[in-house]
Scaffold this motif. Structure first.
Motif, PDB file in Angstrom:
ATOM      1  N   TYR A 185       8.163  -0.896   1.510  1.00  0.00           N
ATOM      2  CA  TYR A 185       8.895  -1.728   0.546  1.00  0.00           C
ATOM      3  C   TYR A 185       7.968  -2.194  -0.579  1.00  0.00           C
ATOM      4  CZ  TYR A 185      11.661  -5.428  -1.501  1.00  0.00           C
ATOM      5  OH  TYR A 185      12.331  -6.210  -2.399  1.00  0.00           O
ATOM      6  N   ASP A 186       6.808  -2.755  -0.203  1.00  0.00           N
ATOM      7  CA  ASP A 186       5.873  -3.276  -1.196  1.00  0.00           C
ATOM      8  C   ASP A 186       5.411  -2.185  -2.158  1.00  0.00           C
ATOM      9  OD1 ASP A 186       6.123  -5.766  -0.022  1.00  0.00           O
ATOM     10  OD2 ASP A 186       4.195  -5.658   1.040  1.00  0.00           O
ATOM     11  N   HIS A 187       5.116  -1.013  -1.621  1.00  0.00           N
ATOM     12  CA  HIS A 187       4.638   0.098  -2.450  1.00  0.00           C
ATOM     13  C   HIS A 187       5.710   0.519  -3.468  1.00  0.00           C
ATOM     14  CE1 HIS A 187       2.345   3.669  -3.485  1.00  0.00           C
ATOM     15  NE2 HIS A 187       3.491   4.325  -3.447  1.00  0.00           N
ATOM     16  N   ALA A 193       6.893   6.327   8.643  1.00  0.00           N
ATOM     17  CA  ALA A 193       5.869   6.806   7.718  1.00  0.00           C
ATOM     18  C   ALA A 193       6.404   7.901   6.817  1.00  0.00           C
ATOM     19  CB  ALA A 193       4.666   7.335   8.506  1.00  0.00           C
ATOM     20  N   ASP A 194       5.765   8.023   5.686  1.00  0.00           N
ATOM     21  CA  ASP A 194       6.046   9.113   4.768  1.00  0.00           C
ATOM     22  C   ASP A 194       5.565  10.395   5.435  1.00  0.00           C
ATOM     23  OD1 ASP A 194       5.862  11.037   2.682  1.00  0.00           O
ATOM     24  OD2 ASP A 194       5.743   9.440   1.202  1.00  0.00           O
ATOM     25  N   GLY A 195       6.465  11.332   5.639  1.00  0.00           N
ATOM     26  CA  GLY A 195       6.136  12.577   6.326  1.00  0.00           C
ATOM     27  C   GLY A 195       5.143  13.452   5.591  1.00  0.00           C
ATOM     28  N   ARG A 196       4.831  13.121   4.357  1.00  0.00           N
ATOM     29  CA  ARG A 196       3.853  13.902   3.595  1.00  0.00           C
ATOM     30  C   ARG A 196       2.423  13.478   3.905  1.00  0.00           C
ATOM     31  NH1 ARG A 196       7.040  12.607  -1.879  1.00  0.00           N
ATOM     32  NH2 ARG A 196       6.798  10.588  -0.864  1.00  0.00           N
ATOM     33  N   GLU A 228       7.321  -2.626  11.920  1.00  0.00           N
ATOM     34  CA  GLU A 228       7.666  -3.680  10.957  1.00  0.00           C
ATOM     35  C   GLU A 228       6.672  -3.685   9.802  1.00  0.00           C
ATOM     36  OE1 GLU A 228       8.063  -7.455  12.913  1.00  0.00           O
ATOM     37  OE2 GLU A 228       9.903  -6.851  13.938  1.00  0.00           O
ATOM     38  N   ARG A 229       5.378  -3.540  10.124  1.00  0.00           N
ATOM     39  CA  ARG A 229       4.359  -3.478   9.068  1.00  0.00           C
ATOM     40  C   ARG A 229       4.582  -2.249   8.191  1.00  0.00           C
ATOM     41  NH1 ARG A 229       1.120  -5.165  13.270  1.00  0.00           N
ATOM     42  NH2 ARG A 229       0.309  -3.070  13.631  1.00  0.00           N
ATOM     43  N   ASP A 230       4.966  -1.126   8.825  1.00  0.00           N
ATOM     44  CA  ASP A 230       5.241   0.092   8.055  1.00  0.00           C
ATOM     45  C   ASP A 230       6.347  -0.156   7.035  1.00  0.00           C
ATOM     46  OD1 ASP A 230       3.368   1.462   9.605  1.00  0.00           O
ATOM     47  OD2 ASP A 230       4.893   2.348  10.916  1.00  0.00           O
TER      48      ASP A 230
END
Length: 108
Positions: free
Chosen positions: A19-21, A91-94, A12-14
């Motif tokens: 979203y915020d970013h 997470a962003d896979g990068r 949920e935090r992820d």
């Protein structure tokens, strides 16, 4: 049979962070689009959770309890327990997934 999809507090935090970013550096419309796609990817797991691939970083360690689906570049890492699917990480896979997975899933 549909599996119940559950997000852990970390997942949920992820989602909130993603979203915020995007809202800050692109637009709220883009952030909403990505959030919708991530939620659809999560819902898609409910019908056939075994379709997800094993994360290669964990497979290299012999760990096959977790699976993943993609909404590129994002990875949703989850575990199937009975008729429930727990999503542990989005997470962003990068990113450096090796250390992120070790920290979040293996407690290292």
């Amino acid at each position: 049979m549909a599996y119940q999809i559950l997000l852990t507090a970390g997942a949920e935090r992820d989602m909130e962070s993603i979203y915020d970013h995007i809202a800050e550096f692109d637009s709220k419309a883009s952030a909403n689009h990505v959030l919708d796609k991530l939620l659809k990817a999560a819902e898609g797991i409910a019908t056939f959770p075994e379709r997800g691939a094993y994360p290669r970083e964990l497979l290299a360690l012999g760990i096959k309890e977790y699976r993943q689906v993609f909404f590129k570049p994002y990875r949703l890492i989850y575990r199937i327990i009975d008729t429930r699917v727990f999503i542990y990480l989005i997470a962003d896979g990068r990113r450096d997934m090796q250390s992120l997975l070790a920290r979040r899933l293996l407690g290292e």
